[in-house]
Design a protein around this motif. Structure first.
Motif, PDB file in Angstrom:
ATOM      1  N   ALA A   6       5.392  57.969  22.539  1.00 50.98           N
ATOM      2  CA  ALA A   6       4.277  58.243  21.626  1.00 50.98           C
ATOM      3  C   ALA A   6       2.946  57.853  22.259  1.00 50.98           C
ATOM      4  O   ALA A   6       1.948  58.585  22.150  1.00 50.98           O
ATOM      5  CB  ALA A   6       4.478  57.493  20.313  1.00 50.98           C
ATOM      6  N   ALA A   7       2.912  56.700  22.943  1.00 51.77           N
ATOM      7  CA  ALA A   7       1.683  56.270  23.609  1.00 51.77           C
ATOM      8  C   ALA A   7       1.294  57.250  24.710  1.00 51.77           C
ATOM      9  O   ALA A   7       0.106  57.556  24.893  1.00 51.77           O
ATOM     10  CB  ALA A   7       1.861  54.871  24.189  1.00 51.77           C
ATOM     11  N   CYS A   8       2.285  57.776  25.447  1.00 52.83           N
ATOM     12  CA  CYS A   8       2.010  58.759  26.499  1.00 52.83           C
ATOM     13  C   CYS A   8       1.475  60.065  25.907  1.00 52.83           C
ATOM     14  O   CYS A   8       0.615  60.718  26.513  1.00 52.83           O
ATOM     15  CB  CYS A   8       3.270  59.025  27.308  1.00 52.83           C
ATOM     16  SG  CYS A   8       3.768  57.639  28.361  1.00 52.83           S
ATOM     17  N   ASP A  62      11.274  59.448  13.709  1.00 50.72           N
ATOM     18  CA  ASP A  62      11.063  57.998  13.812  1.00 50.72           C
ATOM     19  C   ASP A  62      10.189  57.595  14.994  1.00 50.72           C
ATOM     20  O   ASP A  62      10.364  56.539  15.582  1.00 50.72           O
ATOM     21  CB  ASP A  62      12.409  57.270  13.882  1.00 50.72           C
ATOM     22  CG  ASP A  62      12.318  55.846  13.333  1.00 50.72           C
ATOM     23  OD1 ASP A  62      11.403  55.581  12.536  1.00 50.72           O
ATOM     24  OD2 ASP A  62      13.147  55.002  13.727  1.00 50.72           O
ATOM     25  N   PHE A  63       9.225  58.454  15.357  1.00 50.04           N
ATOM     26  CA  PHE A  63       8.237  58.090  16.369  1.00 50.04           C
ATOM     27  C   PHE A  63       7.048  57.431  15.669  1.00 50.04           C
ATOM     28  O   PHE A  63       6.573  57.938  14.643  1.00 50.04           O
ATOM     29  CB  PHE A  63       7.752  59.330  17.121  1.00 50.04           C
ATOM     30  CG  PHE A  63       8.672  59.791  18.201  1.00 50.04           C
ATOM     31  CD1 PHE A  63       8.505  59.357  19.510  1.00 50.04           C
ATOM     32  CD2 PHE A  63       9.718  60.655  17.918  1.00 50.04           C
ATOM     33  CE1 PHE A  63       9.365  59.786  20.512  1.00 50.04           C
ATOM     34  CE2 PHE A  63      10.580  61.093  18.903  1.00 50.04           C
ATOM     35  CZ  PHE A  63      10.408  60.652  20.208  1.00 50.04           C
ATOM     36  N   PRO A  64       6.547  56.303  16.177  1.00 45.64           N
ATOM     37  CA  PRO A  64       5.402  55.639  15.535  1.00 45.64           C
ATOM     38  C   PRO A  64       4.089  56.378  15.805  1.00 45.64           C
ATOM     39  O   PRO A  64       3.650  56.479  16.953  1.00 45.64           O
ATOM     40  CB  PRO A  64       5.390  54.245  16.181  1.00 45.64           C
ATOM     41  CG  PRO A  64       6.057  54.431  17.501  1.00 45.64           C
ATOM     42  CD  PRO A  64       7.055  55.548  17.332  1.00 45.64           C
ATOM     43  N   LEU A  65       3.470  56.906  14.768  1.00 44.68           N
ATOM     44  CA  LEU A  65       2.230  57.669  14.934  1.00 44.68           C
ATOM     45  C   LEU A  65       1.072  56.777  15.375  1.00 44.68           C
ATOM     46  O   LEU A  65       0.147  57.239  16.044  1.00 44.68           O
ATOM     47  CB  LEU A  65       1.875  58.367  13.616  1.00 44.68           C
ATOM     48  CG  LEU A  65       2.893  59.379  13.073  1.00 44.68           C
ATOM     49  CD1 LEU A  65       2.330  60.088  11.849  1.00 44.68           C
ATOM     50  CD2 LEU A  65       3.286  60.392  14.133  1.00 44.68           C
ATOM     51  N   SER A  66       1.112  55.505  14.990  1.00 43.89           N
ATOM     52  CA  SER A  66       0.034  54.596  15.383  1.00 43.89           C
ATOM     53  C   SER A  66      -0.041  54.446  16.895  1.00 43.89           C
ATOM     54  O   SER A  66      -1.129  54.276  17.458  1.00 43.89           O
ATOM     55  CB  SER A  66       0.239  53.227  14.726  1.00 43.89           C
ATOM     56  OG  SER A  66       1.506  52.714  15.075  1.00 43.89           O
ATOM     57  N   ALA A  67       1.102  54.532  17.584  1.00 42.91           N
ATOM     58  CA  ALA A  67       1.103  54.429  19.042  1.00 42.91           C
ATOM     59  C   ALA A  67       0.408  55.639  19.667  1.00 42.91           C
ATOM     60  O   ALA A  67      -0.276  55.513  20.688  1.00 42.91           O
ATOM     61  CB  ALA A  67       2.536  54.308  19.559  1.00 42.91           C
ATOM     62  N   LEU A  92      -2.046  57.340  18.296  1.00 39.88           N
ATOM     63  CA  LEU A  92      -3.479  57.183  18.049  1.00 39.88           C
ATOM     64  C   LEU A  92      -4.085  56.134  18.977  1.00 39.88           C
ATOM     65  O   LEU A  92      -5.163  56.333  19.544  1.00 39.88           O
ATOM     66  CB  LEU A  92      -3.712  56.794  16.585  1.00 39.88           C
ATOM     67  CG  LEU A  92      -5.134  56.947  16.072  1.00 39.88           C
ATOM     68  CD1 LEU A  92      -5.618  58.377  16.231  1.00 39.88           C
ATOM     69  CD2 LEU A  92      -5.227  56.542  14.617  1.00 39.88           C
ATOM     70  N   LEU A  93      -3.386  55.012  19.165  1.00 41.47           N
ATOM     71  CA  LEU A  93      -3.905  53.973  20.048  1.00 41.47           C
ATOM     72  C   LEU A  93      -3.901  54.438  21.502  1.00 41.47           C
ATOM     73  O   LEU A  93      -4.816  54.120  22.266  1.00 41.47           O
ATOM     74  CB  LEU A  93      -3.081  52.692  19.890  1.00 41.47           C
ATOM     75  CG  LEU A  93      -3.319  51.948  18.577  1.00 41.47           C
ATOM     76  CD1 LEU A  93      -2.293  50.846  18.390  1.00 41.47           C
ATOM     77  CD2 LEU A  93      -4.721  51.365  18.532  1.00 41.47           C
ATOM     78  N   GLY A  94      -2.885  55.210  21.896  1.00 38.34           N
ATOM     79  CA  GLY A  94      -2.885  55.774  23.239  1.00 38.34           C
ATOM     80  C   GLY A  94      -4.064  56.710  23.448  1.00 38.34           C
ATOM     81  O   GLY A  94      -4.694  56.722  24.505  1.00 38.34           O
TER      82      GLY A  94
END
Length: 504
Positions: free
Chosen positions: A174-176, A432-437, A439-441
């Protein structure tokens, strides 16, 4: 004693009836602006600068107004994050992780009161830090160059895996995705179009407002529609409106740690409340060994980012006032307000115009007190949002979201892009992927690229600059530690299982 005498002089400025009324108006405006998804402190402050100048407000009064709006937005951003799972601004992303689950459990009032108290504690601690440490911390912040900032961003990305506990791989993916999305648009150095696929609408990149409202607001609308289809009704909001002493004591240590961390990260130019809230949340998650319910409604997971983002907001005033370097996007806008009044921020500002500097610092104390006095009695009103039936709540969210996105460029393309991102976000939520990750990425990706390019420009392309200072070596050591910890924990769990099997 000079510091405290100057502070007393500042309170004389901040507590004048005119400036008190101005601060009250600023806190109310800021809370409303922070509550509305898609807006935020930068927009709130930017909109008020021409109004303050047109009204002929004195420079100290104008700064007090803008600072009150800034702090009010930090308070207001938590409301939609907790009640609707829609962060009002970037620094409120982490608040959704535990704030919204608490609201779903019927603890919306407790969550709002804890977040208000945490914001107050963070703002109070940071303002005390501004008074005591401003000159010293300004010199320390200068030690952070582009290389140090890049390594700090890498550390934050590596730490993202710690947010998800049992799903570090999904968090890393998600961060990538977020890092990739930050690369869309025209390259600022070469002018080359990157990943636009021939679309002029993507030439300026994906706007933060479009991404955040697509990922959180549109996907949340789809989730709400799904719940409506299954016959669920509005939540019961008749529970407690205030936290009790036991709950307050359970987050006290978190408040203190996050307040200190948020203040120091706020002092770093460019780090800002978003990074501070993310790092403080991940730190508390690592420290919470017993009764860890982070992500499922842990009060510590709510208190940490709320304390840190308010502390960082106040801390970002330090480099603005002492160095003339904005500590965040909002203080960059405030710096523009100073230039309208022909005021040059820097060390001489403390000596030449103490009324302006210390009046602003004193107003931070006043604004924090006003915000908690205003916000706590209104918790019962805020929680009524949860009592709105889904058939009325969903269209309201859709209308506010569409207006917020259309206001950015006034193009239909942004609306369609938001819908596309929202559908993708809904699918990722189901997987179940964290959306916040994501956005922060996305947020950190742009900062990483800018600082890496600046560092390589300074060193003529030599990567050794990323390892050239004690600060970078210290942060790299933390990065290695953060990468090694999950493997160590996995090995330790396997060893424990083998030992248990042998004993059985």
């Amino acid at each position: 004693m000079d510091t405290f005498s100057y502070l007393g002089q500042g309170f004389g400025v901040a507590l004048s009836p005119y400036n008190l009324f101005t601060a009250l108006c600023g806190t109310l405006i800021g809370t409303v602006v922070g509550l509305l998804p898609g807006l935020g402190p930068i927009n709130g402050v930017a909109l008020l600068i021409p109004i303050a100048f047109a009204l002929g407000l004195p420079p100290e009064t104008a700064l007090i107004l803008l600072a009150a709006v800034y702090l009010g937005c930090e308070y207001g951003g938590r409301i939609s994050s907790i009640l609707l799972n829609i962060p009002g601004e970037a620094s409120a992303v982490m608040t959704t992780l535990d704030g919204y689950p608490l609201a779903r459990q019927g603890k919306a009032g407790v969550a709002l009161s804890i977040s208000a108290w945490s914001s107050f504690v963070g703002g109070l601690m940071a303002t005390c830090g501004v008074v005591i440490f401003a000159p010293l911390l300004a010199k320390w912040a200068v030690a952070f160059g582009p290389a140090e900032y890049f390594v700090l961003m890498v550390f934050a990305i590596v730490c993202l895996a710690g947010m998800a506990g049992n799903k570090p791989m999904k968090t890393a993916i998600a961060a990538c995705i977020g890092l990739f999305l930050s690369c869309v648009g025209i390259d600022s150095n070469s002018g080359v179009y990157r990943f636009t696929f021939g679309s002029l609408g993507l030439a300026d990149g994906i706007q933060f407002v479009v991404l955040v409202l697509g990922l959180f607001s549109v996907s949340e609308i789809l989730v709400l529609l799904e719940r409506t289809h299954h016959g669920q009704k509005a939540l019961d909001t008749s529970g407690r409106m205030l936290f009790n002493l036991k709950e307050g004591m359970s987050v006290l240590a978190t408040n203190l740690r996050s307040g200190v961390m948020g203040f120091f990260m706020g002092v770093l130019p460019g780090a800002g409340a978003t990074l501070a809230s993310a790092v403080s949340y991940m730190t508390e998650k690592r420290l919470a060994v017993k009764d860890n319910k982070f992500g499922d409604g842990d009060l510590r997971g709510l208190a940490a980012p709320e304390t840190a983002n308010s502390a960082a907001a106040c801390g970002s005033m330090v480099p603005m006032l002492t160095l003339g370097v904005p500590g965040s996007g909002t203080t960059a806008v405030m710096l523009g307000a100073l230039t309208l009044y022909n005021i040059t921020p820097g060390p001489l500002l403390f000596r030449d115009q103490p009324d302006i500097v210390w009046g602003l610092i004193a107003s931070l104390f006043v604004a924090n007190i006003m915000l908690i006095v205003i916000n706590v009695p209104m918790i019962k009103i805020f929680t009524k949002i949860l009592a709105v039936p889904y058939w009325a709540l969903v269209p309201a969210i859709a209308i506010i979201t569409s207006i917020g996105v259309y206001a950015v460029h006034a193009t239909a393309f942004d609306l369609f892009l938001m819908i596309g991102i929202g559908v993708a976000g809904y699918i990722l939520r189901k997987m179940d992927f964290p959306l916040s990750a994501i956005l922060l990425g996305f947020i950190l990706g742009g900062l990483m690229e800018q600082n890496l390019r600046r560092a390589l420009s300074i060193s003529n392309g030599e990567l050794g600059i990323l390892f050239a200072s004690p600060i970078t070596w210290g942060v790299w050591a933390l990065i290695v530690l953060m990468i090694a910890l999950p493997f160590y924990r996995t090995w330790r769990k396997r060893a424990q299982r083998k030992a248990d099997a042998a004993n059985a």
